[in-house]
Design a protein around this motif. Structure first.
Motif, PDB file in Angstrom:
ATOM      1  N   ARG A 640      -5.129  -4.009  -5.308  1.00  0.00           N
ATOM      2  CA  ARG A 640      -4.010  -4.123  -4.350  1.00  0.00           C
ATOM      3  C   ARG A 640      -2.881  -3.162  -4.729  1.00  0.00           C
ATOM      4  NH1 ARG A 640      -4.838  -9.747  -5.483  1.00  0.00           N
ATOM      5  NH2 ARG A 640      -6.127 -10.754  -3.872  1.00  0.00           N
ATOM      6  N   LEU A 641      -2.550  -3.111  -6.013  1.00  0.00           N
ATOM      7  CA  LEU A 641      -1.464  -2.234  -6.455  1.00  0.00           C
ATOM      8  C   LEU A 641      -1.810  -0.761  -6.215  1.00  0.00           C
ATOM      9  CD1 LEU A 641       1.282  -1.999  -7.832  1.00  0.00           C
ATOM     10  CD2 LEU A 641       0.106  -1.950 -10.045  1.00  0.00           C
ATOM     11  N   THR A 642      -3.050  -0.396  -6.465  1.00  0.00           N
ATOM     12  CA  THR A 642      -3.470   0.993  -6.226  1.00  0.00           C
ATOM     13  C   THR A 642      -3.334   1.356  -4.759  1.00  0.00           C
ATOM     14  OG1 THR A 642      -5.002   0.887  -8.097  1.00  0.00           O
ATOM     15  CG2 THR A 642      -5.390   2.611  -6.452  1.00  0.00           C
ATOM     16  N   ILE A 643      -3.727   0.428  -3.863  1.00  0.00           N
ATOM     17  CA  ILE A 643      -3.648   0.698  -2.430  1.00  0.00           C
ATOM     18  C   ILE A 643      -2.193   0.859  -1.992  1.00  0.00           C
ATOM     19  CG2 ILE A 643      -4.067  -0.317  -0.150  1.00  0.00           C
ATOM     20  CD1 ILE A 643      -6.599  -1.551  -1.335  1.00  0.00           C
ATOM     21  N   GLU A 644      -1.299   0.010  -2.488  1.00  0.00           N
ATOM     22  CA  GLU A 644       0.121   0.099  -2.120  1.00  0.00           C
ATOM     23  C   GLU A 644       0.699   1.448  -2.548  1.00  0.00           C
ATOM     24  OE1 GLU A 644       2.067  -3.202  -3.862  1.00  0.00           O
ATOM     25  OE2 GLU A 644       1.085  -4.712  -2.582  1.00  0.00           O
ATOM     26  N   LYS A 645       0.408   1.861  -3.773  1.00  0.00           N
ATOM     27  CA  LYS A 645       0.932   3.140  -4.250  1.00  0.00           C
ATOM     28  C   LYS A 645       0.339   4.318  -3.471  1.00  0.00           C
ATOM     29  CE  LYS A 645       1.948   1.713  -9.012  1.00  0.00           C
ATOM     30  NZ  LYS A 645       1.635   1.949 -10.442  1.00  0.00           N
ATOM     31  N   ALA A 646      -0.935   4.221  -3.140  1.00  0.00           N
ATOM     32  CA  ALA A 646      -1.579   5.309  -2.405  1.00  0.00           C
ATOM     33  C   ALA A 646      -0.968   5.481  -1.023  1.00  0.00           C
ATOM     34  CB  ALA A 646      -3.075   5.042  -2.290  1.00  0.00           C
ATOM     35  N   LEU A 647      -0.707   4.352  -0.319  1.00  0.00           N
ATOM     36  CA  LEU A 647      -0.121   4.436   1.018  1.00  0.00           C
ATOM     37  C   LEU A 647       1.321   4.916   0.969  1.00  0.00           C
ATOM     38  CD1 LEU A 647      -1.641   1.231   2.621  1.00  0.00           C
ATOM     39  CD2 LEU A 647      -2.272   3.597   3.072  1.00  0.00           C
TER      40      LEU A 647
END
Length: 996
Positions: A640-647
Motif C-alpha cells: 500500500r505504501l509503495t502504491i501511494e508513493k508511486a502515484l
C-alpha cells in the motif's frame, strides 16, 4: 619512337648510304654511254663525296641528343644529292631516277608521315625542275645539249614525278602503321608485366589459401596461405597432379562434374588433411571454374580455409547452450514452486487481519508463513546454483561479432541456394557481453536457416539508433503461425519436431538482461492517463484476487489481467495510472509488460513483483522504467505504501512535464520557422553548437531573433536544466555594469548595503546571454576577457576569485569589425567571443520564409487574441513579400497582430495591412559635388559627424542622452564620438553638454 630508336636507324641509314655511294662510284665508269647519256663524272663525284662524308660522320660521332632534326636534314640533303646524281647522269633519261624512291622510302622510315610527304614533294619539284632545265629550257653551260625527246618519254618523266608521291603515301602509311603497332605491342608487353606482378602480389597477400589447377588437374599456383594450411612448399607442389598431393580425400573429378552441372555455384568440400609434420587440419575447399576472357575453360581455382578455430567455436557454443539449458530448467522448476507459496503467504496474511469470522485461523496462518519462509530459503539456495552468470559488459565492435557468427554459419552444410547478406557497417560500437550476444545471434540465425530447408535469403542488419543497439535478422522461410508467435520465447516451447524449445528462450533472456527487447513484429500505440486506476497483472489467480481485495479496500479502481498478453490488450484499450505486474509469467513476462506499458503510456507507473529475485533483473527493471521492485512474499502494508508513493510521484511528474512542455513551446528549437538555405545553415550551426561549451557570438539586425537563438542553444544543449540569464548590456548604467556582471561585497561602494552575487554567479551551471555586447565599457571588457579565459570572477570589493561554470552567449546588432575599428569592442575580446559565430540574415534576404512566418504568427496570435483567422489573401501575401522589413521578424509579427485585430473575416486582405507596406519607398537624393582636385573623404565625414553632434546638442539643450537618441546612437557611442571631436567642438554657453 624514342631517341635511342632514331639513333639506331640513323646508323643503319648511314651504312646504306655508304653502300649505295660505293656502288655508284664503281658502276659509273663501267656503264655504256647509251645507258647514261651525257654523264658528267665531276658533277656525279661531288654528291657521292658529300654522302661519304656525312655518313662517315654519323658513324664516328657518339649518339645524338636531337636525332630527329638530323634525320630531317639528311633526308632533305639526300633529295638534293639524288637530284645532282640524276642531273649528272643524263637528267630525265638517267637510270638513277630510282634513287628518288629510295630516298622517299628512307624518309618514311625516319620521319613521320607528314615528313615523308614533304620529302616526296621536294623530290618531285626538283625532278620536274631538272626536266625543265634539260629539255624544255635547256641550260648548256653545265650539261650537253639535249636530244630530241619523244612524247612517251615526257609522259614517263612526269609519271616518275607522280610515282614519288605515291611511294611516299604508301610507304609512309606502312611505316606509320609499323610504328603504331610496335608502340601498341610495347604497351601491351608493359601491361602484361604489370598484370603478372599484380597477380603475384594479390596471390601472395590474400589471407585465404589459393590453389590454381590447369585442365589436367595439375597445380599451377600456390600462395603462402595455402602453403601454411597444407604444410607443403609451392616449389614442391607446382606441376604435381592433384591426386598425388591430396589423394582420394578430395574427389576432384566429382567436384568438376558438380561445377559443370551448376557453373554459377561453387563446389564446397570439407575434409581433414594430414600434413607432412603429422598434424591433422580440418580444411574446407571451395572450387570454382577459371575461364579466359572469351569464356574458354582454363582450369579451376581452389580456395582452402583452415576450420580449426571454427570447430573450436562450435564446440564452445554447444557447451554454452547445454549449460544455459540446464540453468533455465532449474529456474523454471524453482519458479513453479515459489509462486504458489507466495500466493499462500499473501492470502493467509490477509485472512489474519480484522476479517469477520476468521480470527480463529490466526495461529494456523503464522505457522504456514514460517514454513513458507523456510521453503523460500531452500529455493533461494537452489537458484543461486542455477542462476546464469552475470553480464560482463565491455565496449566491443558488434559488427565483428556478427561477422564471426555468419562465417561460422557459412561453414555448415547449408542448402546450395541459401544466400547470406550482410547489411551492417564495418564498425558498430556498443557496450555488451560479447559471449552472450554471440550466443543470441547464433541461435537466431540458426533458427532462420532451419526455417529455409530449400534455400532462400538470410539478411542480417545492425546499427545504432538513439544510442541503442538494434539487430534485425530476416529470412524468407514460411514463418511462424500467428497463434504460436506469442509463445516462441517461452521456455520449452517449440514448433519443430524434437526441438528443445530453449534456443529462443535463451535469446530472450540474454537480450532482456542487456535491457533490450526481442520480438517477431514491432509497433506500439500511444496511450493516455486517467486518475486512480490500477492494473494488476499475474498469471496466478490467488495473487490477483489478493491484490484486488487489498487495493479496492484502499479505494482504487482495479482491473485484473490474467497474464502478460491480456495486460497488453488492456493497456491498448484503456488508460491506467499504475500497473502492478508479476515478473515471471508463462507466456509474456513482466519485463515485456513493463516495456509495453512504457511504449503505450509512458507516464504510467509500473511496479514489478517477483518470486524470482535477482540483482540483475532488478537492475534491468529499474533501467526499463519500473518505479519499484518488490520480492514475494511481501507485506500488504508495504505494498500500500509503495502504491501511494508511486502515484504521488506520478502526479508531480505530470505537473512537471506539463510546465516544461509549455516552456519548451516558448523557448525550444521548434519555435524557429524557415526553410531558406541561410536559415537551414543557422539551424545546423545551432544543433552542432548546442551540446558544446564554446562561446557563441550571435549577430544580426534588430528583430532577427538573436535572443531566440540563445534560448534554443540553451534548451537544446546539456545545460537545459540550468538557469538561463539574459541581460541587455545597453540598459545597464555604466557605473553599475561591473557590479551587475560580477557582483559586489557589502560596503564595496556607496549604496552597497548587501552582498550581491552578480549575473555570472546567477547563471552557474547554465547560460549567460549578453545582448548588445558592444555597449560594455572598454574598462570592463578587460575584466570580462579575463573571466572568459580563466573561468572565474572576482566581485567588486573582494580579493578572492571564484570559479564559475557558465556558458557565455553574446549578441550584437552592429558590424563587429567596425566596432573593433572604432574602439567600441576590444579586439582580443572579439576573438574570445567569436569562437562559434552565428549570423542571422535580415528578413529581406530570406523572403522565401515569409509565407511560413505569416502562417506561424497567424496560428500563434489568432488564438491569443480570440479571433478566427486562418490565412492571408494571395494579394496581401504578395505585399508582405515585397516589403523591405527594416524591423525584420519583430516588425512582421507586429504587422500580423495588427491585421488580426483590425481585420475582419477568416482571410486577411490587403485592407488589413498598414498602408505603408504597399507604398513605394522614397529615395532621398542629396546634392553633392566632387572637387576637380579631389578631397579627403575621412576628413569630410568627420566634419559632417561633428556638425550633426553640435546640431543635436543645440536642439536638446546640451542633454547628451536626448542628443544620442536623436542621432540613433547609444549613450556610450555618443560620448565616444563627442570626445573624439572635442578638439574641434566649441560648445555654446547655452548648450553646454550635460548627461541629462
Amino acid at each position: 619512337m624514342t631517341a635511342f630508336d632514331v639513333n639506331r636507324l640513323l646508323r643503319l641509314f648511314a651504312w646504306a648510304r655508304l653502300g649505295i655511294a660505293e656502288v655508284l662510284l664503281i658502276m659509273a665508269p663501267l656503264l655504256p654511254s647509251d645507258l647514261v647519256p651525257g654523264t658528267s663524272i665531276g658533277i656525279l663525284a661531288l654528291p657521292l663525296f658529300v654522302v661519304v662524308v656525312t655518313s662517315g660522320g654519323l658513324l664516328l660521332l657518339p649518339p645524338l641528343t636531337q636525332p630527329r632534326r638530323v634525320a630531317w636534314l639528311l633526308c632533305l640533303l639526300d633529295v638534293v644529292l639524288v637530284t645532282a646524281v640524276v642531273a649528272a647522269t643524263g637528267g630525265p633519261r638517267s637510270i638513277y631516277a630510282f634513287l628518288y624512291v629510295l630516298s622517299v622510302t628512307a624518309a618514311c622510315v625516319l620521319l613521320p608521315r607528314a615528313g615523308a610527304l614533304a620529302m616526296a614533294a621536294a623530290g618531285s619539284l626538283l625532278y620536274t625542275a631538272l626536266v625543265f632545265i634539260r629539255t624544255i629550257f635547256p641550260v648548256t653551260a653545265f650539261f650537253e645539249p639535249p636530244h630530241e625527246t619523244t612524247a612517251l618519254e615526257v609522259l614517263t618523266i612526269f609519271l616518275n614525278a607522280g610515282t614519288f608521291l605515291v611511294v611516299a603515301i604508301v610507304a609512309g602509311g606502312l611505316a606509320e602503321q609499323y610504328r603504331t603497332t610496335r608502340q601498341e605491342l610495347e604497351r601491351q608487353r608493359h601491361d602484361l608485366r604489370d598484370l603478372q606482378a599484380f597477380k603475384a602480389v594479390i596471390l601472395n597477400s590474400v589471407g585465404t589459401g589459393l590453389i590454381g589447377l590447369d585442365r589436367e588437374h595439375h597445380v599451377t599456383a600456390l600462395n603462402p596461405a595455402a602453403e601454411e594450411i597444407t604444410g607443403r612448399a609451392a616449389t614442391d607442389v607446382i606441376g604435381q597432379p592433384w591426386a598425388e598431393l591430396f589423394g582420394a580425400a578430395v574427389p576432384i573429378a566429382a567436384i568438376e562434374h558438380a561445377i559443370a552441372e551448376h557453373p554459377r555455384t561453387p563446389a564446397r568440400h570439407e575434409t581433414s588433411l594430414t600434413r607432412q609434420d603429422g598434424g591433422v587440419v580440418p580444411v574446407r575447399f571451395t572450387f570454382s571454374t577459371l575461364r579466359s576472357g572469351d569464356g574458354h575453360r582454363l582450369g579451376m581455382i581452389a580456395i582452402c580455409e583452415d576450420l580449426s578455430e571454427i570447430r573450436e567455436m562450435e564446440a564452445r557454443m554447444r557447451q554454452a547452450d547445454r549449460l544455459a539449458t540446464v540453468g533455465r530448467m532449474a529456474a523454471n522448476i524453482a519458479h513453479e514452486i515459489r509462486n504458489p507459496l507466495a500466493s499462500m503467504t499473501g492470502a493467509i496474511e490477509a485472512l489474519a487481519g480484522p476479517v469477520p469470522g476468521r480470527d480463529e485461523r490466526e495461529r494456523l496462518t503464522q505457522i504456514v508463513s514460517r514454513e513458507s519462509e523456510r521453503l523460500n530459503r531452500i529455493i533461494s539456495n537452489f537458484l543461486e546454483y542455477a542462476r546464469p552468470a552475470p553480464l560482463t559488459l565491455e565496449t566491443v565492435n558488434v559488427a565483428e561479432i556478427l561477422d564471426e557468427v555468419l562465417v561460422l554459419l557459412e561453414h555448415r552444410e547449408l542448402p546450395p541456394s541459401l544466400k547470406i547478406v550482410r547489411e551492417f557497417p564495418t564498425i558498430v560500437t556498443a557496450r555488451v557481453d560479447s559471449q552472450q550476444l554471440r550466443q543470441a545471434v547464433w541461435n537466431l540465425c540458426l533458427n532462420a536457416v532451419e526455417a529455409m530447408p530449400d534455400g532462400g535469403e538470410l539478411r542480417v542488419s545492425a546499427g545504432l539508433e538513439d544510442h541503442r543497439l538494434y539487430l534485425v535478422i530476416r529470412d524468407t522461410g514460411d514463418g511462424i503461425p500467428s497463434a504460436d508467435q506469442p509463445h516462441v520465447f517461452e521456455p520449452f516451447f517449440s514448433t519443430k519436431p524434437g526441438g528443445s524449445g530453449l534456443g529462443l528462450s535463451l535469446v530472450h533472456r540474454i537480450v532482456r538482461d542487456h535491457g533490450g527487447d526481442v520480438s517477431l513484429r514491432g509497433g506500439a500505440r500511444g496511450g493516455a492517463m486517467t486518475a486512480a486506476r490500477v492494473l494488476v497483472v499475474d498469471d496466478e489467480r490467488s495473487m490477483r484476487d489478493l491484490l484486488s481485495i487489498t487495493l479496492r479496500q484502499a479505494g482504487y479502481d482495479v482491473t485484473l489481467a490474467d497474464g502478460g498478453e491480456n495486460a497488453i490488450d488492456a493497456l491498448k484499450s484503456d488508460s491506467f495510472d499504475l500497473v502492478i505486474t508479476d515478473l515471471r509469467m508463462r507466456k509474456l513476462d513482466g519485463l515485456a509488460v513493463l516495456r509495453g506499458a512504457k511504449e503505450i503510456s509512458p507516464s504510467t507507473v509500473v511496479v514489478v513483483v517477483t518470486a524470482f529475485a535477482s540483482t540483475e533483473t532488478a537492475v534491468e527493471a529499474m533501467k526499463l522504467g519500473a518505479y519499484d521492485y518488490i520480492t514475494k512474499p511481501f507485506k500488504l502494508d508495504e505494498m500500500r505504501l509503495t502504491i501511494e508513493k508511486a502515484l504521488e510521484r506520478k502526479r508531480l511528474q505530470d505537473e512537471n512535464i506539463a510546465l516544461k512542455r509549455e516552456l519548451s513551446k516558448e523557448r525550444g528549437f521548434e519555435n524557429f520557422v524557415g526553410h531558406s538555405r541561410r536559415m537551414l545553415e543557422v539551424f545546423d550551426t545551432i544543433r552542432k553548437a548546442a551540446n558544446g561549451t564554446s562561446t557563441v557570438m550571435v549577430t544580426g539586425e534588430s528583430g532577427t531573433g538573436k535572443e531566440l537563438v540563445a534560448l534554443a542553444i540553451h534548451h537544446e544543449g546539456g545545460r537545459r536544466h540550468g538557469p538561463f540569464v539574459s541581460v541587455n548590456c545597453g540598459a545597464i548604467p555604466e557605473g553599475l555594469m561591473e557590479s551587475e556582471l560580477f557582483g559586489h561585497l557589502k560596503g564595496a561602494f556607496t549604496g552597497a548595503v548587501a552582498n550581491t552575487q552578480g549575473l555570472f554567479a546567477s547563471a552557474e551551471g547554465g547560460t549567460l546571454f549578453l545582448d548588445e555586447i558592444t555597449e560594455i565599457p572598454t574598462t570592463i571588457q578587460v575584466k570580462l576577457l579575463r573571466t572568459i579565459q580563466e573561468r572565474e570572477v572576482r566581485r567588486v570589493g573582494d580579493t578572492r576569485d571564484v570559479k564559475i561554470n557558465v556558458r557565455l552567449i553574446a549578441a550584437s546588432n552592429r558590424d563587429l569589425g567596425k566596432a573593433v575599428a572604432d574602439g567600441l569592442l576590444r579586439e582580443d575580446l572579439f576573438y574570445r567571443l567569436n569562437v562559434i559565430p552565428v549570423h542571422l540574415p535580415p528578413l529581406r534576404d530570406r523572403r522565401e520564409d515569409i509565407p511560413l512566418l505569416v502562417a506561424h504568427f497567424i496560428q500563434k496570435l489568432a488564438g491569443q487574441l480570440g479571433k478566427r483567422v486562418t490565412a492571408v489573401a494571395p494579394d496581401a501575401l504578395v505585399v508582405l513579400e515585397r516589403y523591405h522589413w527594416p524591423g525584420n521578424i519583430r516588425e512582421l509579427e507586429n504587422v500580423i497582430e495588427r491585421a488580426i485585430v483590425l481585420g475582419s473575416g477568416e482571410i486577411l486582405g490587403v485592407d488589413a495591412l498598414p498602408s505603408s507596406l504597399a507604398a513605394p519607398r522614397s529615395v532621398r537624393e542629396v546634392a553633392i559635388d566632387l572637387p576637380s582636385a579631389g578631397l579627403n573623404l575621412d576628413d569630410v565625414l568627420d566634419r559632417m559627424e561633428q556638425r550633426y553632434i553640435e546640431m543635436a546638442l543645440e536642439r536638446t539643450g546640451g542633454v547628451q542622452t536626448r542628443a544620442a537618441e536623436l542621432l540613433g546612437l547609444s549613450f556610450r557611442q555618443f560620448r565616444y564620438k563627442l570626445q573624439k571631436h572635442s578638439h574641434r567642438t566649441n560648445p555654446r554657453p547655452t548648450a553646454a553638454p550635460r548627461p541629462d
